[in-house]
Motif scaffolding. Structure first.
Motif, PDB file in Angstrom:
ATOM      1  N   LEU A 487       0.839  -1.198   0.000  1.00  0.00           N
ATOM      2  CA  LEU A 487       0.000   0.000   0.000  1.00  0.00           C
ATOM      3  C   LEU A 487       0.874   1.248   0.000  1.00  0.00           C
ATOM      4  O   LEU A 487       2.029   1.228   0.419  1.00  0.00           O
ATOM      5  CB  LEU A 487      -0.899   0.026   1.247  1.00  0.00           C
ATOM      6  N   SER A 488       0.296   2.343  -0.439  1.00  0.00           N
ATOM      7  CA  SER A 488       0.996   3.622  -0.347  1.00  0.00           C
ATOM      8  C   SER A 488       0.927   4.129   1.090  1.00  0.00           C
ATOM      9  O   SER A 488       0.143   3.631   1.914  1.00  0.00           O
ATOM     10  CB  SER A 488       0.354   4.644  -1.284  1.00  0.00           C
ATOM     11  N   GLU A 489       1.741   5.132   1.392  1.00  0.00           N
ATOM     12  CA  GLU A 489       1.742   5.711   2.733  1.00  0.00           C
ATOM     13  C   GLU A 489       0.365   6.264   3.089  1.00  0.00           C
ATOM     14  O   GLU A 489      -0.143   6.068   4.199  1.00  0.00           O
ATOM     15  CB  GLU A 489       2.793   6.816   2.820  1.00  0.00           C
ATOM     16  N   GLY A 490      -0.272   6.945   2.141  1.00  0.00           N
ATOM     17  CA  GLY A 490      -1.599   7.512   2.392  1.00  0.00           C
ATOM     18  C   GLY A 490      -2.641   6.435   2.622  1.00  0.00           C
ATOM     19  O   GLY A 490      -3.539   6.590   3.463  1.00  0.00           O
ATOM     20  N   GLU A 491      -2.552   5.326   1.884  1.00  0.00           N
ATOM     21  CA  GLU A 491      -3.507   4.225   2.070  1.00  0.00           C
ATOM     22  C   GLU A 491      -3.325   3.573   3.439  1.00  0.00           C
ATOM     23  O   GLU A 491      -4.308   3.250   4.122  1.00  0.00           O
ATOM     24  CB  GLU A 491      -3.335   3.205   0.947  1.00  0.00           C
ATOM     25  N   ARG A 492      -2.080   3.398   3.850  1.00  0.00           N
ATOM     26  CA  ARG A 492      -1.836   2.835   5.187  1.00  0.00           C
ATOM     27  C   ARG A 492      -2.401   3.773   6.258  1.00  0.00           C
ATOM     28  O   ARG A 492      -2.977   3.315   7.254  1.00  0.00           O
ATOM     29  CB  ARG A 492      -0.331   2.621   5.410  1.00  0.00           C
ATOM     30  N   GLN A 493      -2.234   5.062   6.027  1.00  0.00           N
ATOM     31  CA  GLN A 493      -2.723   6.019   7.014  1.00  0.00           C
ATOM     32  C   GLN A 493      -4.240   5.956   7.141  1.00  0.00           C
ATOM     33  O   GLN A 493      -4.787   5.992   8.250  1.00  0.00           O
ATOM     34  CB  GLN A 493      -2.282   7.431   6.623  1.00  0.00           C
ATOM     35  N   ARG A 494      -4.929   5.833   6.026  1.00  0.00           N
ATOM     36  CA  ARG A 494      -6.397   5.752   6.082  1.00  0.00           C
ATOM     37  C   ARG A 494      -6.870   4.466   6.756  1.00  0.00           C
ATOM     38  O   ARG A 494      -7.894   4.457   7.438  1.00  0.00           O
ATOM     39  CB  ARG A 494      -6.971   5.882   4.666  1.00  0.00           C
ATOM     40  N   LEU A 495      -6.125   3.373   6.584  1.00  0.00           N
ATOM     41  CA  LEU A 495      -6.483   2.129   7.280  1.00  0.00           C
ATOM     42  C   LEU A 495      -6.349   2.302   8.795  1.00  0.00           C
ATOM     43  O   LEU A 495      -7.201   1.819   9.558  1.00  0.00           O
ATOM     44  CB  LEU A 495      -5.596   0.977   6.819  1.00  0.00           C
ATOM     45  N   THR A 496      -5.302   2.978   9.242  1.00  0.00           N
ATOM     46  CA  THR A 496      -5.133   3.173  10.682  1.00  0.00           C
ATOM     47  C   THR A 496      -6.200   4.112  11.240  1.00  0.00           C
ATOM     48  O   THR A 496      -6.619   3.961  12.389  1.00  0.00           O
ATOM     49  CB  THR A 496      -3.729   3.714  11.011  1.00  0.00           C
ATOM     50  N   ILE A 497      -6.648   5.056  10.433  1.00  0.00           N
ATOM     51  CA  ILE A 497      -7.750   5.927  10.863  1.00  0.00           C
ATOM     52  C   ILE A 497      -9.032   5.112  10.999  1.00  0.00           C
ATOM     53  O   ILE A 497      -9.769   5.234  11.989  1.00  0.00           O
ATOM     54  CB  ILE A 497      -7.936   7.093   9.882  1.00  0.00           C
ATOM     55  N   ALA A 498      -9.296   4.256  10.021  1.00  0.00           N
ATOM     56  CA  ALA A 498     -10.486   3.396  10.092  1.00  0.00           C
ATOM     57  C   ALA A 498     -10.429   2.501  11.329  1.00  0.00           C
ATOM     58  O   ALA A 498     -11.434   2.262  12.000  1.00  0.00           O
ATOM     59  CB  ALA A 498     -10.587   2.546   8.825  1.00  0.00           C
ATOM     60  N   ARG A 499      -9.229   1.993  11.639  1.00  0.00           N
ATOM     61  CA  ARG A 499      -9.048   1.133  12.825  1.00  0.00           C
ATOM     62  C   ARG A 499      -9.438   1.882  14.097  1.00  0.00           C
ATOM     63  O   ARG A 499     -10.112   1.342  14.982  1.00  0.00           O
ATOM     64  CB  ARG A 499      -7.588   0.682  12.897  1.00  0.00           C
ATOM     65  N   ALA A 500      -9.017   3.139  14.202  1.00  0.00           N
ATOM     66  CA  ALA A 500      -9.338   3.936  15.391  1.00  0.00           C
ATOM     67  C   ALA A 500     -10.818   4.283  15.458  1.00  0.00           C
ATOM     68  O   ALA A 500     -11.425   4.267  16.532  1.00  0.00           O
ATOM     69  CB  ALA A 500      -8.494   5.208  15.406  1.00  0.00           C
TER      70      ALA A 500
END
Length: 596
Positions: A487-500
């Motif tokens: 994944l791209s950095e931005g995609e990883r970031q959005r996954l961690t936001i969804a997790r929270a």
């Protein structure tokens, strides 16, 4: 790491406690093996003293006292002894291996659990490669203690006691001669003691450094290849590997020399016994069968002695590994678990009371931080790089504890709360964004595994992640690469936001949640987050200052201190640090529009 407070020997005995019945079974097997070892030379004595010479065997039934019958009985007896001995040794090996493996499992589990609970200050100092080696390899030391140390020593002691009693009864003089080598063995053992322990520990440490080198270079493989430093990393690996090789060769050489010297001493003892025994047979004081039994027992006497000396060398290596594991187990966490749970329902009122914190004594990271966020408020934390923003929110989750001052939730000092109770009340988006080599669905539901598919998808939509997830080969069931490399950095970031967002905690911490997002995605994300943040106390570290216009309060940090506080428009009008940061990010000509 602090030195171990529990000796390896004491810990092994404690670890044996849950398996005391299995241990007692092993001891019983050792006792039976000892009795069979004592019986091994007697069929040969019968053949030499009675079958070949024709002398009657007093305790044998008269009808079966012929030479052929005695030979058959002695032969069958020898087969029975060796067959029983073989079966018992297999059974004993299964028992001890099973015991050792269970002890390894218990030690690994306890070590891993303890590592999970140690504070970030410990993990910031420790090497990941070294910790992996301690969990994966050093924990086997406890099995070596049990299988190659404790049981062989107990077996040797029992066998030595039996052999000594029988030999002393047969011929006290030859027994005394046989034991003359014991002082020399003890002297050699004492000389080797300290050296073996030091060399064994050095070998373990160098092997751990090989793991460290591999972990470091593999985790940064993109940087290594980007700067074409493959050969440099390979040379570093070869250096570590050669050091490990030399240390292990030194250990094995020392152990082998130890065993060789022991063999020479025991050979001298055997030669002395043979010389004296032959003299006594010539004089008629002993029969040839007695001498054969005595020499056979001598081998069985020296065998355990040699085994104990060899075991000592092996155990010294295991002891070094076990000490390294105990260093981890006896390292206290700087963050101690509390004793009470957070009362429900949690309102989410956060208060920092004159908090000071330093990573090291020479530099203050946070100084006199004093503010509060009422339940449901949004507090933005801004400031230049290194101002202490991420450290501040780390104190809220007790990744660290303040040196002075207090952090409170709903009026309770968070040091009084259990870590589980505290962290269940907080959802966090941290930097850098970390994903696991699991499916997308499992990554989002990591903090709430029982969430339904609909809830997972709803969180992904809020985090602006659904659109790229459905484009993946298996959608939400796509297994991600290590560290989310696919994944791209931005995609990883959005996954961690969804997790929270999936965890309905009353407190939400967003540490630069949009640092890797483009401006359009960032605006859409914050629009979606407005509904999520409603009713939650939210602490947000802002990367782009334009996203914090609507925050209830803004704290401006500089060099670990709050230098400004207020609402967005107020702070711009003061033309202080926030004004300068904002002007730098959007340009001076656009600042007036923000204040109007």
């Amino acid at each position: 790491m602090s030195p171990a407070r529990v000796s390896p020997e004491r810990y092994v005995l404690q670890a044996l406690s849950p398996y005391r019945l299995r241990f007692l079974l092993g001891l019983l097997q050792v006792l039976l093996i000892t009795l069979l070892e004592l019986a091994k030379p007697w069929p040969l004595k019968i053949v030499l003293d009675h079958v070949l010479t024709g002398q009657p065997l007093p305790s044998f039934p008269p009808g079966l006292a012929s030479g052929a019958a005695l030979l058959a009985a002695a032969s069958l007896g020898l087969i029975a002894i060796y067959a029983s001995l073989g079966a018992l040794q297999v059974w004993n090996n299964v028992t001890t291996i099973s015991l050792g493996q269970r002890m390894v499992h218990d030690l690994r589990s306890r070590t891993y659990q303890h590592l999970q609970r140690l504070s970030l200050s410990f993990h910031n100092r420790a090497s990941v490669g070294d910790l992996i080696y301690r969990v994966a390899s050093d924990t086997y030391a406890i099995q070596t203690y049990a299988m190659n140390g404790l049981f062989p020593v107990l077996a040797s002691v029992l066998l030595l006691g039996g052999m000594f009693a029988v030999m002393l009864r047969m011929d006290p003089a030859m027994t005394a001669v046989a034991l003359l080598v014991t002082p020399a063995l003890l002297l050699v053992l004492g000389r080797m003691n300290r050296r073996l322990g030091a060399v064994a520990r050095k070998a373990r440490e160098h092997e751990s450094e090989v793991y460290e080198q591999v972990e470091r270079s593999m985790s940064a493989i993109k940087v290594v290849q980007a700067f074409a430093k493959e050969e440099r990393e390979h040379r570093a690996f070869l250096h570590r590997s050669r050091q490990s090789l030399q240390a292990n060769l030194a250990l094995y050489t020392l152990q082998t020399a130890f065993s060789a010297l022991t063999s020479v001493l025991l050979a001298g003892g055997t030669a002395a016994v043979l010389w004296l025994g032959a003299q006594r047979v010539w004089s008629g004081a002993l029969s040839a069968g007695d001498l054969v039994v005595f020499v056979s027992y001598l081998g069985s006497l020296y065998g355990p002695l040699q085994a104990m000396v060899h075991t000592y060398g092996v155990v010294q290596g295991a002891r070094a590994g076990l000490i390294r594991v105990l260093e981890v187990l006896t390292t206290p966490s700087s963050v101690r678990d509390g004793w009470r749970t957070l009362p429900q329902p949690v309102r989410g009122h956060v208060r920092f009371e004159h908090v000071w914190f330093s990573y090291n004594p020479d530099e203050v990271t946070l100084a006199d931080i004093d503010f509060e966020a009422h339940a449901g408020e949004v507090v933005a934390i801004v400031g230049p790089t290194g101002a202490g923003k991420s450290t501040l929110v780390s104190l809220l989750a007790r990744f660290y504890d303040p040196d002075r001052g207090r952090v409170l939730i709903d009026g309770i000092d968070i040091r009084e709360l259990t870590l589980a109770s505290l962290r269940q009340a907080i959802s966090m988006v941290l930097q850098p964004p970390i994903v696991f080599p699991l499916t997308v669905r499992e990554n989002i539901a990591y903090g709430r595994p029982e969430a339904t598919e609909e809830e997972v998808e709803a969180a992904a939509r809020l985090a602006q992640a659904h659109s790229f997830i459905v484009q993946l080969p298996q959608g939400y069931d796509t297994v991600l690469g290590s560290r989310g490399a696919t994944l791209s950095e931005g995609e990883r970031q959005r996954l961690t936001i969804a997790r929270a967002l999936l965890v309905p905690s009353p407190i939400l911490v967003l540490d630069e949640p949009t640092a890797s997002l483009d401006a359009g995605t960032e605006r859409a994300l914050f629009e979606a987050l407005r509904n999520v943040m409603r009713g939650r106390t939210t602490l947000v570290i802002a990367h782009r200052l334009s996203t914090i216009r609507n925050a209830d309060h803004i704290l401006v940090l500089d060099q670990g201190r709050i230098v400004e506080r207020g609402r967005f428009a107020e702070l711009l009008e003061r033309r202080g640090l926030l004004y300068r940061l904002y002007a730098h990010s959007v340009g001076d000509s656009n600042v007036s529009g923000a204040t109007g």
